[in-house]
Design a protein around this motif. Structure first.
Motif: not given
Ligand code: SAM
Ligand code: SF4
Length: 457
Positions: A261-286
């Motif tokens: 969500t936009d709020e999660l993106v805001r956390v990355f912007r504002e919270c220095r300690k939150v690492c800039r990595h997401m494991h975001l399983p996609v499973q398929s591109g179809s």
């Protein structure tokens, strides 16, 4: 009694093993580094794919074939096999499902009172428990790191149990039960306690961790009270943890793309300690396969989530899981996965060959892609990822990365390894005064598909 735990599967299992370790130690048992010296050996099992289950069950069978000690099986395979587990593994003393791991110290005590492991093998013990139970001891942490656990300065913290997502191929909801989010104040207290013990990095765990707080309330007060205006439960938790002195890094896994969500993106912007990595399983591109899997996002929606993250920082690390050979996956579907992986520019990817799991929706479909073709698709994606990993890492040569130093590298003991905020492995020559857990600046001089090499800046 001396004990040893073998852990198979995901970080969640590693964390459960560590909690069992801490509880057994608190009950007076002594952990050993090897199974040979142990009077009690526990195998923590996985069942997400058939092979994973076979490995854990096979290991347990080998242990039981050598009498003279107590052997237990815990984790996901126990919940799947139920009472059949004792037929599959003759001589097994106890079997405990994933939501009942906290019962192990008591069971061990009771079996010991019966004279085990030396007085033969009378009745064995099975504790499955239905998924609604909330384990106790979720906040039990061992004093030193156990097998597979991240180390004294890093720690896993379970925040969400179970999974309500019901993806068509996945057995996890059947074995790990319904979702339950732990109270936020309890997690904040646990992380505070870890910080006071010298932990610098925490990784928050949940099968679909961005659903934290969706199924049950987690904050005692109203969700509106965060003075900085974080209203969603998980971003608010990250924001609260970001304020804990001593904690330098906060990670989490795994993230379902719909929770970006936009709020999660805001956390990355504002919270220095939150690492800039997401494991975001996609499973398929179809889109066709994604719909059949019940993933509830489209290819375009997924790529939009990645674009939001990379909009924060082009080097934001995105890693993924992909399944090849899902029932009915055509060459065209496979090529769609290939092109999505290219467009997303993944920093790393885990590729799994589809394995039918009993009781899942997909298991009712014909497993139509031959094994050899699954192998081929697997190899193609891995080769693509090697090249892509090298390209992505190559962009970092000449830059300075902040690295959490972990200690001597496994391959070359003269060098140390650590990880940057994007969870990339960085290898470098240490200084004399350096200690594991230090944050150091490393200038990157060389890139490999999965590793960066550099020197202290
Ligand atoms: N909860 C996480 C999620 O949904 O992103 C991961 C769950 S699972 C333990 C880890 C990975 O195993 C999944 O992302 C999926 O790629 C893979 N997986 C799950 N079921 C599978 C199956 N039946 N066959 C092959 N791979 C599977
Ligand atoms: Fe399985 Fe899907 Fe839940 Fe992940 S989100 S654990 S893949 S059901």
């Amino acid at each position: 009694m001396t004990f040893h735990i073998h852990t198979y599967g995901c970080q969640m299992n590693v964390r459960d093993s560590e909690a069992v370790c801490a509880m057994l130690e608190a009950a007076g048992h002594i952990r050993t580094g090897s199974e040979d010296d142990a009077e009690l050996v526990i195998v923590n099992s996985c069942t997400v794919r058939q092979k994973a289950e076979e490995k854990a069950v096979g290991k347990c069978g080998n242990l039981c074939a050598r009498p003279g000690r107590m052997v237990g099986l815990m984790g996901c395979a126990v919940k799947r096999l139920g009472a059949d587990v004792f037929a599959r593994i003759p001589g097994l003393d106890f079997a405990v499902g994933p939501r009942a791991f906290w019962m192990i110290p008591r069971i061990v005590g009771e079996l010991q009172a019966q004279g085990r492991p030396h007085a033969g093998k009378p009745a064995n013990r099975l504790e499955l428990y239905d998924g609604s139970d909330v384990p106790v001891g979720l906040d039990a942490h061992a004093d030193s790191s156990s097998e597979g656990s991240p180390g004294a300065f890093k720690s896993y913290v379970t925040v969400l149990l179970g999974c309500d997502n019901r993806c068509s191929y996945c057995i996890v909801p059947d074995v790990r039960g319904r979702e339950y989010s732990r109270p936020a104040e309890e997690i904040v207290a646990e992380v505070g306690c870890l910080a006071s013990r010298g932990v610098k990095e925490v990784c928050l765990l949940g099968q679909s961790v961005l659903r934290y707080g969706v199924g049950n309330p987690v904050w005692r007060d109203s969700v509106d009270v965060d003075p900085d205006g974080f209203r969603e439960a998980f971003p608010r938790l990250l924001h609260a943890l970001n304020g804990i002195d001593g904690i330098e890094r906060i990670r989490f896994t795994s993230a379902h793309p719909n929770g970006c969500t936009d709020e999660l993106v805001r956390v990355f912007r504002e919270c220095r300690k939150v690492c800039r990595h997401m494991h975001l399983p996609v499973q398929s591109g179809s889109d066709r396969i994604l719909a059949d899997m019940g993933r509830r996002y489209s290819r375009a929606g997924y790529l939009e989530a990645v674009a939001k993250l990379r909009g924060l920082d082009p080097e934001f690390a995105v890693t993924t899981d992909v399944i090849v050979g899902y029932p009915g996956e055509t060459e065209e579907d496979f090529e769609a996965t290939r092109s999505l992986m290219e467009e997303a520019g993944f920093d790393n990817a885990f590729v799994f060959k589809y394995s039918p799991r009993p009781g899942t929706r997909a298991a009712l479909l014909e497993d139509s892609v031959p094994q050899a073709e699954k192998e081929r698709r697997d190899q193609v994606l891995l080769a693509d990822q090697e090249r892509r990993g090298l390209e992505r890492n190559g962009r970092l040569v000449g830059t300075v990365r902040e690295v959490l130093a972990e200690g001597p590298s496994l391959r070359n003991r003269m060098r140390w390894s650590g990880r940057d905020s994007g969870n990339r492995i960085v290898v470098f020559e240490p200084s004399r005064r350096m200690a594991p857990g230090d944050l150091v600046d490393v200038e990157i001089t060389e890139a490999h598909p999965q590793v960066l090499v550099g020197r202290l800046a």
